[in-house]
Scaffold this motif. Structure first.
Motif: not given
Length: 280
Positions: A39, A129, A132, A139, A200, A203, A206, A208-209
């Motif tokens: 991120n 999560v 974010g 998620l 996610h 973004s 990403s 997160n997934d």
């Protein structure tokens, strides 16, 4: 030697081992450190300033090292685990095996994209999560809901045929293999997949997934295939260049790793397509 396999060929035990290792990294807080790192780099990489992980020649070697570090973390949990890759030129729909409830899950609530099944569903209590773009703890995915189609084999082959790795101005306006694969020009390969998954994945946070790792393992595989098809083509720029990482420049956050160190994936792992008799 680690062998990275297509997610479509994983056994039930291999799927379970992979997801269990992911859940353990999440439980211990290790997973979210990788989300935060990605991120931060994506938010700070700029077309007109310093750029390392994105919009730059080092997009591919940076992510190769990022995945290697993450794979090593998984293997501390379970030494038998490796990162599978998702060949989205073949597994192209929300009905593909990776989205089944016994693997990544795929059913998402229409009104907000919340993933409702599989081991990463918020209701299961193991995948909150915390890094974010907003305060929602679950998620999210939209899996092609916006009408975007995943890239095709023909589109991939056209990019793999490009003989020059990268060109000035070494950013999202460049015309070369790296930028067409990253997806700022032409067929929009890598970026389009992030958009197709949505939620996610669309973004800066990403990872997160968990599909992030499988998508980038395939992008990494495509880089290795481009190298095989274009053996006389080299990483560029070779000499020191403002705002980007040259062949022998140090990549943050490691500072002791260069693109040159990352050129040969076979020092670290192989792909199942490289086994004797395997089809490419």
């Amino acid at each position: 030697m680690t062998v990275r396999k297509s997610q479509a060929t994983l056994t039930a035990d291999e799927k379970r081992a992979f997801t269990n290792a992911l859940l353990e990294l999440k439980r211990t807080g290790v997973y979210d450190r990788y989300v935060s790192a990605h991120n931060t780099f994506l938010m700070n990489d700029s077309d007109f300033g310093d750029r390392v992980g994105h919009r730059s020649p080092s997009f591919l070697p940076w992510h190769r090292r990022f995945l290697l570090d993450f794979e090593a973390a998984l293997q501390k949990v379970d030494p038998k685990v490796s990162l599978p890759y998702w060949d989205w030129t073949v597994d192209r729909t929300p009905a593909s095996s990776l989205w089944a409830a016994d693997f990544l899950g795929g059913t998402n609530r229409a009104r907000d994209g919340q993933v409702l099944d599989g081991p990463f569903a918020y209701a299961g209590g193991k995948w909150a999560v915390t890094v974010g773009v907003d305060g929602r703890s679950y998620l999210r995915r939209t899996l092609g809901a916006g009408g975007t189609q995943l890239p095709t084999k023909d589109e991939v082959n056209a990019v793999l045929a490009m003989p020059v790795y990268d060109t000035a101005p070494w950013n999202s306006a460049s015309d070369g293999f790296r930028n067409h694969l990253e997806g700022w020009r032409g067929a929009n390969l890598h970026n389009r997949v992030h958009v197709w998954v949505g939620g996610h994945m669309a973004s800066a946070a990403s990872p997160n997934d968990p599909v992030f790792w499988m998508h980038h393992a395939f992008i990494d595989m495509l880089w290795s295939e481009w190298q095989r098809r274009n053996p006389k083509s080299a990483y560029l720029p070779a000499a020191r260049t403002a705002n980007v990482v040259d062949l022998h420049g140090a990549m943050r956050p490691w500072n002791d790793v260069t693109p040159a160190d990352m050129l040969d994936h076979r020092k670290f792992y192989t792909f199942d397509t490289e086994a004797p008799g395997a089809k490419r």
